[in-house]
Structure formats: structure tokens, C-alpha cells
Design a protein around this motif. Structure first.
Motif, PDB file in Angstrom:
ATOM      1  N   THR A 334       0.804  -1.230   0.000  1.00  0.00           N
ATOM      2  CA  THR A 334       0.000   0.000   0.000  1.00  0.00           C
ATOM      3  C   THR A 334       0.833   1.275   0.000  1.00  0.00           C
ATOM      4  O   THR A 334       0.309   2.348  -0.298  1.00  0.00           O
ATOM      5  CB  THR A 334      -0.932   0.024   1.238  1.00  0.00           C
ATOM      6  OG1 THR A 334      -0.134  -0.121   2.427  1.00  0.00           O
ATOM      7  CG2 THR A 334      -1.961  -1.080   1.167  1.00  0.00           C
ATOM      8  N   GLU A 335       2.115   1.169   0.348  1.00  0.00           N
ATOM      9  CA  GLU A 335       2.931   2.366   0.473  1.00  0.00           C
ATOM     10  C   GLU A 335       4.120   2.403  -0.491  1.00  0.00           C
ATOM     11  O   GLU A 335       4.740   3.441  -0.684  1.00  0.00           O
ATOM     12  CB  GLU A 335       3.444   2.500   1.915  1.00  0.00           C
ATOM     13  CG  GLU A 335       2.295   2.675   2.912  1.00  0.00           C
ATOM     14  CD  GLU A 335       2.765   2.627   4.354  1.00  0.00           C
ATOM     15  OE1 GLU A 335       3.987   2.805   4.586  1.00  0.00           O
ATOM     16  OE2 GLU A 335       1.920   2.405   5.243  1.00  0.00           O
ATOM     17  N   LYS A 382      -6.125  -2.584 -10.615  1.00  0.00           N
ATOM     18  CA  LYS A 382      -6.472  -2.466 -12.039  1.00  0.00           C
ATOM     19  C   LYS A 382      -6.833  -1.025 -12.379  1.00  0.00           C
ATOM     20  O   LYS A 382      -6.482  -0.507 -13.450  1.00  0.00           O
ATOM     21  CB  LYS A 382      -7.653  -3.390 -12.361  1.00  0.00           C
ATOM     22  CG  LYS A 382      -7.295  -4.861 -12.414  1.00  0.00           C
ATOM     23  CD  LYS A 382      -8.535  -5.712 -12.656  1.00  0.00           C
ATOM     24  CE  LYS A 382      -8.180  -7.199 -12.611  1.00  0.00           C
ATOM     25  NZ  LYS A 382      -9.393  -8.048 -12.708  1.00  0.00           N
ATOM     26  N   GLU A 383      -7.519  -0.398 -11.446  1.00  0.00           N
ATOM     27  CA  GLU A 383      -7.921   1.002 -11.636  1.00  0.00           C
ATOM     28  C   GLU A 383      -6.739   1.945 -11.435  1.00  0.00           C
ATOM     29  O   GLU A 383      -6.477   2.829 -12.265  1.00  0.00           O
ATOM     30  CB  GLU A 383      -9.057   1.333 -10.662  1.00  0.00           C
ATOM     31  CG  GLU A 383      -9.540   2.761 -10.731  1.00  0.00           C
ATOM     32  CD  GLU A 383     -10.580   3.064  -9.662  1.00  0.00           C
ATOM     33  OE1 GLU A 383     -10.659   4.233  -9.237  1.00  0.00           O
ATOM     34  OE2 GLU A 383     -11.310   2.141  -9.247  1.00  0.00           O
ATOM     35  N   CYS A 384      -6.021   1.741 -10.321  1.00  0.00           N
ATOM     36  CA  CYS A 384      -4.948   2.674  -9.963  1.00  0.00           C
ATOM     37  C   CYS A 384      -3.770   2.646 -10.934  1.00  0.00           C
ATOM     38  O   CYS A 384      -3.166   3.686 -11.227  1.00  0.00           O
ATOM     39  CB  CYS A 384      -4.444   2.374  -8.549  1.00  0.00           C
ATOM     40  SG  CYS A 384      -5.658   2.727  -7.252  1.00  0.00           S
ATOM     41  N   ASN A 389      -0.986   8.821 -11.245  1.00  0.00           N
ATOM     42  CA  ASN A 389      -0.316   8.758  -9.945  1.00  0.00           C
ATOM     43  C   ASN A 389      -0.837   7.543  -9.149  1.00  0.00           C
ATOM     44  O   ASN A 389      -1.624   7.685  -8.217  1.00  0.00           O
ATOM     45  CB  ASN A 389      -0.583  10.049  -9.170  1.00  0.00           C
ATOM     46  CG  ASN A 389       0.265  10.153  -7.914  1.00  0.00           C
ATOM     47  OD1 ASN A 389       0.919   9.187  -7.507  1.00  0.00           O
ATOM     48  ND2 ASN A 389       0.244  11.311  -7.281  1.00  0.00           N
ATOM     49  N   PRO A 390      -0.391   6.337  -9.514  1.00  0.00           N
ATOM     50  CA  PRO A 390      -0.880   5.134  -8.848  1.00  0.00           C
ATOM     51  C   PRO A 390      -0.699   5.127  -7.327  1.00  0.00           C
ATOM     52  O   PRO A 390      -1.638   4.770  -6.599  1.00  0.00           O
ATOM     53  CB  PRO A 390      -0.076   4.015  -9.513  1.00  0.00           C
ATOM     54  CG  PRO A 390       0.244   4.544 -10.864  1.00  0.00           C
ATOM     55  CD  PRO A 390       0.498   6.008 -10.645  1.00  0.00           C
ATOM     56  N   PRO A 391       0.476   5.510  -6.780  1.00  0.00           N
ATOM     57  CA  PRO A 391       0.641   5.466  -5.320  1.00  0.00           C
ATOM     58  C   PRO A 391      -0.410   6.285  -4.577  1.00  0.00           C
ATOM     59  O   PRO A 391      -0.882   5.872  -3.513  1.00  0.00           O
ATOM     60  CB  PRO A 391       2.045   6.039  -5.100  1.00  0.00           C
ATOM     61  CG  PRO A 391       2.766   5.744  -6.373  1.00  0.00           C
ATOM     62  CD  PRO A 391       1.734   5.923  -7.444  1.00  0.00           C
ATOM     63  N   HIS A 392      -0.771   7.437  -5.120  1.00  0.00           N
ATOM     64  CA  HIS A 392      -1.796   8.266  -4.487  1.00  0.00           C
ATOM     65  C   HIS A 392      -3.148   7.538  -4.510  1.00  0.00           C
ATOM     66  O   HIS A 392      -3.946   7.653  -3.570  1.00  0.00           O
ATOM     67  CB  HIS A 392      -1.908   9.606  -5.220  1.00  0.00           C
ATOM     68  CG  HIS A 392      -2.996  10.480  -4.673  1.00  0.00           C
ATOM     69  ND1 HIS A 392      -2.852  11.175  -3.482  1.00  0.00           N
ATOM     70  CD2 HIS A 392      -4.246  10.772  -5.152  1.00  0.00           C
ATOM     71  CE1 HIS A 392      -3.978  11.845  -3.240  1.00  0.00           C
ATOM     72  NE2 HIS A 392      -4.834  11.628  -4.243  1.00  0.00           N
ATOM     73  N   CYS A 393      -3.386   6.775  -5.552  1.00  0.00           N
ATOM     74  CA  CYS A 393      -4.656   6.065  -5.721  1.00  0.00           C
ATOM     75  C   CYS A 393      -4.781   4.883  -4.762  1.00  0.00           C
ATOM     76  O   CYS A 393      -5.817   4.699  -4.124  1.00  0.00           O
ATOM     77  CB  CYS A 393      -4.765   5.595  -7.175  1.00  0.00           C
ATOM     78  SG  CYS A 393      -6.251   4.649  -7.553  1.00  0.00           S
TER      79      CYS A 393
END
Length: 604
Positions: A334-335, A382-384, A389-393
Motif C-alpha cells: 500500500t505504500e 487495475k484502476e490505480c 499517480n498510482p501510489p496516491h490512488c
């Protein structure tokens, strides 16, 4: 009744080269020999299990015919092992001999399976199994003295007949489990035949044997249903969750190795290949026992047991304590900035590792809930991973996991409140009505069984500290019973959707189901309200079953009635029985009161 004469067939069985996974390590050689000896000692029972599960309508005399045919086959192969037919899998041999029995395929309606070959034939035999065994006569009950005399005179024949009757009524239960049940039945028989009060001894001991069989049957059908409907990936996910919770100190690499063995062996058990199932489970348990230092320190006593008790002991062993150095969260999922890159490199391995890490950290969650969380995480990525900016998602993934668990928790809390507010009897009637309205196509006996299983799940779990996991796991097994093992099982559009759309989320799907709008009830039938003196002659349990059947059949006849109106008619039926069974002429009373109750129900 003659005892099966299969001595000698065991010699032939182990010359089947394709059926063997040749051992390479010393412990594998030892395990191989032990497993082989166990199968040799129990081959008569294995033959009965295989035949009775595939052809449930077959008589025990027909089982003996198969034994004779197998003996002849054995003699041919011992005389000339180079014959092509002598290199086949044991289960294929069983099927060929069943198909070759004169008139049997036509008599029991499985000729279509005999016209197929290899996997298609095995699949056909599997699909031919019937979970609803209402077509079979009631399980024979013997007076304890008669039972003990039969066991004393010929224990082999007595136990062979027992495993035949149990196997045909439990066609999806794995052979090792049925052999364990038979062993426990024999222990019970020995003990109770020495007791002063044989009847009470059998009653008390049999309850535990039956509960054990029901629990394993439900679990095995559920997992096999997942395998056949959703494929091997769902099966792997189930076992990642189970094994990670049970053995939280196991390394992911070791889990992956163990998982490969479990996955590769499970399909033969689901198919009903008794010999390969016993071998496969033995290999898995030997793997676990050979790696105790890396897997668990709580299974030492289990590993000292013999087949098949060793496997059952490991399955039922307590979960290991969570390692003290294991953090509550695994930040890499997650991080980390590189989540999408790692996922894209190997999606299956990445998701397997996520499920492993989350499961070993959350022993308080159920298996279905862990699968839901994995599905939520996969959908989120799949969405992020398609955003800028995937990490923010995916930073808020943990909150989404909590939302999912909260939804499941509310369902469990509501179910336990039903138990607290209604009590056991009214809760049972609540589920009879709900299940019948949701799936009126189910047989009356199936609805009664499922309703009772729901009550058992809640009464077992709702007072425990691990209430959520316990309820969610057991109720999911009940849903597995509804959905069935075979992928071609169909009930109605709404139920079928819940059964086939998502294994992880079917619990939440079922929670939203209402009465089946496609159901057309039978034309009004007065026979439901034609009561007779047999109601007065029924013992307590038999009378209760008649009352249960009345309620379910009433819902099928009048599904538009509200729960209150149905309860009122059910109470009216109970009152009529109480009233008429106290008078001198019950039949005359029933003839008068039955139509009154029918008219009242029609007017509702």
C-alpha cells in the motif's frame, strides 16, 4: 451377505506404472511404502467407495459383481503385465469394469458416460453423482442387539455394508474421510456392544460421527464446487488463505511449494479417484510433517499418527500463534512506489503473496472475507495502475479493506441478532421461509436440511470470541450446499447468478436476494390440508419433521403470503394436530379442521 474377496488385487494395483509417482527421497520412500500398505489393507473398502459413489442406485450385490470382475482383470495382468490394459490408472480400470457389467449402464442410466473416454468419461461419471439422495431408501436402522450380533458374526461384511450405505449417500466425500468414518464407526460398535445400555451408547457416539461426516462433506463439496465452477486459481486462493492463517510462520516460498502439491492432488479427490486421493493427501501431509521446523510446532503429535488419522489431525489442528516480529501491516502493498511494476511483472505471484501476507496477519477473518479483500485489492490496482499517480490512488487501500469487512460483519451481527431474538425454533422457521421463497425449486428435504444447517452455524458460532470468522465460514458452506458441486447445477436466475458470478462475494450476493419472481407455484392443492391419524402416532422427532415439511410446502404453495401469515397458518396446523389428537375420533376432527385451515390460508 458375503464379504468382498479382494485379496490379491492389491498385488496387481501397484504394478500400474502410470498410477505411481516414484519416490526419490528416503522419507518419500518410507511414505510411499506406508501409503501402499494402507491401500492394500483397505482396498476392499476403496472398491466399495468408488462403486457406490459413482453408481448410487447400485445394490451391494452389484458391488460384489464388480469385485469379481476386478479379480479376473488382476489375474490377466499378473499372467501378462505387457498387456496394454495393465498400464491404466486404477480409477479408469474401475470405470471400465463398471461399464462392462452386463446391463448395469442401462439399468442405472449411465450408458452415456460409458461411451466417452479418458477425462470426458471421468467428468461424466462425476456429473452423474446426485447430492440430493431422496431417491434412496432411508438409511437402515438396526436394533442394537441385532447390530452387535451382526458385527460379532462377520465384522468384515458388517463394515463393508456400512461403508457402502454411507458412500452412496455421500457421493462427494473424499475416500480418506470415509475410511476415517468407518474406523470411528467400528470403534463405536466395539465400545457400545460392550456397554450395558447399548442403545444410548450408540445414540451418543453416533451423533459425533455424523457431525464429523457432515462437516467434512460440506467443506469438501464447497471446495470442489469452487474448483469446478471457477477453476484452479480460486482453489489456490482458498488454500493460500487457509494455510497462511494456520501456519503464519511459513515462508512464502515454502507455502508456494506446498500449494503446488495441494492443488495438483485436489482434483483427483474431487473426481472421486479414491486411490490417487489417498496417495495425494498422504504426500501433502508427509511434506508438512517433514518441514515442521519451518511450518508449525503444533503438529508433532499429528505427524506421529497413521494414515488417514494423520491428515485429519493436521487439518483440525489449532492455528499457530502469529510470529511476534510480524507487523500488523505489510507496507509494500500500500505504500511502495513500485506496486504496479511488481504486479505487472507477475500478477499471479504478486496477488498470491498479498493474500499470504494479509491472511497470516489476520487470524480473526474468515476464508471468504480474505478472498473478498484480495478481490477488492486486485480491482483497486487495475484502476490505480492506469492512472497518472498510482501510489496516491492505492494509498487508501486499507480503508477499502475495512469497508468490505464492515459490510460482512454487519451481516453476521444481524444473523446472530436473529438467533438472540427468535430462539432456535423460530430461527429455523425463519430460514425455512426465507430459503423456500428464495429458491422454491429446491426439494422440501433440501430446504429443511439447509435451514437446520443455518441454525447449527449460528448456534455454534454466535457466542464465540471468533464469532465473525466462525459464522462467515460456516454459512458460506451452507451456500456451497445450495450452489452444489457440479457447474451445471441450476436453480433460478437470481440464485444461479450468486453461485456463478463470484466465489468470494456470493455471501454478500445471497444476503440481498428476495423471493424468486420467476417461480410459478403449483395449482392450489387441498392435499396439503388433508390430515390423518398418522400425525397422532408419530414420535416427537417424526412429528416435528412433518410440521417442518408442512411449513415448507405451504410456502411453495402460497409464496405470496407474508412471513406473519405463513407463521399464522403454521401455528394453526400445530393447533389442529394438538386438538384432534386429544379427541376420541381424530380422523373426524381432522376432516373438519383441515378444510377450515385451508380456507383461512386461502383467504390470507
Amino acid at each position: 451377505m458375503k464379504q468382498l474377496k479382494l485379496t490379491g488385487f492389491v498385488i496387481f494395483l501397484f504394478f500400474l506404472p502410470e498410477s505411481l509417482t516414484l519416490p526419490t527421497k528416503p522419507q518419500d520412500v518410507d511414505n510411499f511404502g506406508t501409503t501402499q500398505k494402507f491401500i492394500e489393507q483397505n482396498l476392499g473398502y476403496i472398491t466399495i467407495i468408488t462403486f457406490a459413489q459413482y453408481i448410487q442406485e447400485a445394490s451391494f450385490e452389484e458391488v460384489e459383481m464388480l469385485a469379481k470382475s476386478m479379480t479376473e482383470y488382476k489375474d490377466e495382468c499378473l499372467a501378462n503385465m505387457t498387456l496394454p490394459m495393465c498400464s491404466k490408472f486404477p480409477n479408469d480400470v474401475f470405470m471400465e469394469k463398471i461399464c462392462a457389467m452386463e446391463g448395469l449402464p442401462q439399468k442405472h442410466n449411465f450408458s452415456h458416460c460409458c461411451s466417452k473416454t479418458d477425462f470426458e468419461r471421468r467428468l461424466c461419471f462425476f456429473r452423474n453423482k446426485k447430492a440430493d439422495v431422496g431417491f434412496l431408501p432411508p438409511l437402515p436402522t438396526l436394533d442394537p442387539e441385532v447390530k452387535c450380533e451382526a458385527y460379532k458374526n462377520n465384522s468384515g461384511s458388517f463394515l463393508s455394508n456400512y461403508i457402502y450405505e454411507v458412500s452412496r449417500r455421500n457421493p462427494f466425500v473424499f475416500a480418506p474421510t470415509l475410511l476415517t468414518v468407518t474406523g470411528r464407526f467400528e470403534e463405536m460398535t466395539k465400545m457400545c456392544c460392550e456397554a450395558k445400555d447399548k442403545a444410548n451408547c450408540f445414540r451418543a457416539k453416533a451423533f459425533h460421527v455424523v457431525q464429523y461426516l457432515k462437516a467434512l462433506s460440506s467443506y469438501q463439496k464447497n471446495v470442489c464446487g469452487a474448483l469446478w465452477k471457477f477453476g484452479p486459481q480460486v482453489l489456490k486462493s482458498i488454500y493460500i488463505a487457509i494455510l497462511s492463517q494456520k501456519f503464519p510462520k511459513i515462508e512464502f516460498k515454502e507455502l508456494t511449494s506446498l500449494l503446488e502439491e495441494v492443488s495438483s492432488k485436489y482434483d483427483v479427490c474431487c473426481e472421486g479417484d479414491a486411490v490417487q486421493c489417498i496417495r495425494g493427501r498422504s504426500q501433502v501431509m508427509s511434506h508438512i510433517c517433514s518441514k515442521q521446523d519451518f511450518i508449525s510446532n503444533k503438529i508433532k503429535q499429528c505427524c506421529e499418527k497413521t494414515i488417514p488419522e494423520r491428515g485429519e489431525c493436521i487439518i483440525y489442528s489449532n492455528k499457530d500463534d502469529r510470529p511476534k516480529d510480524l507487523s500488523l501491516r505489510e507496507a509494500k502493498f500500500t505504500e511502495s512506489e513500485n506496486v504496479c511494476e511488481e504486479r505487472n511483472a507477475d500478477q499471479d505471484i504478486f496477488m498470491a503473496e498479498f493474500l499470504y501476507e494479509y491472511s497470516r496477519r489476520h487470524p480473526e477473518l474468515s476464508t471468504p472475507e480474505l478472498l473478498r479483500i484480495a478481490r477488492v485489492y486486485d480491482d483497486l490496482l487495475k484502476e490505480c495502475c492506469s492512472t497518472e499517480n498510482p501510489p496516491h490512488c492505492y494509498r487508501d487501500a486499507e480503508s477499502k479493506f475495512s469497508e468490505t469487512t464492515d459490510k460482512s460483519l454487519k451481516i453476521v451481527q444481524q444473523e446472530c441478532e436473529y438467533l438472540q431474538n427468535l430462539g432456535m425454533d423460530d430461527l429455523k422457521y425463519h430460514y425455512f421461509i426465507k430459503l423456500t421463497k428464495t429458491a422454491p425449486q429446491l426439494s422440501t428435504d433440501e430446504v429443511i436440511f439447509l435451514g437446520e444447517e443455518m441454525v447449527t452455524a449460528l448456534t455454534t458460532c454466535c457466542t464465540l470470541s471468533e464469532e465473525f470468522a466462525c459464522v462467515d465460514n460456516l454459512v458460506d458452506l451452507v451456500l456451497g450446499e445450495i450452489c452444489g458441486v457440479n457447474e451445471n447445477r441450476t436453480i433460478n436466475p437470481a440464485v444461479d447468478h450468486c453461485c456463478k458470478a463470484s466465489f468470494a462475494f456470493r455471501r454478500l450476493c445471497f444476503a440481498t436476494l428476495e423471493a424468486d419472481k420467476t417461480y410459478v407455484p403449483p395449482s392450489a392443492s387441498q392435499s396439503l390440508f388433508n390430515f390423518h391419524i398418522d400425525l397422532c402416532q408419530a414420535h416427537h422427532e417424526e412429528l416435528q419433521r412433518k410440521k417442518d415439511r408442512f411449513l415448507v410446502n405451504l410456502v411453495k404453495l402460497k409464496p405470496e403470503l407474508t412471513d406473519e401469515e405463513l407463521r399464522s397458518s403454521f401455528t394453526g396446523f400445530s393447533n389442529v394436530v394438538d386438538k384432534c389428537c386429544k379427541v376420541e375420533a381424530p380422523e373426524a376432527c381432522f376432516s373438519e379442521e383441515g378444510p377450515k385451515l385451508a380456507a383461512k390460508s386461502q383467504a390470507s
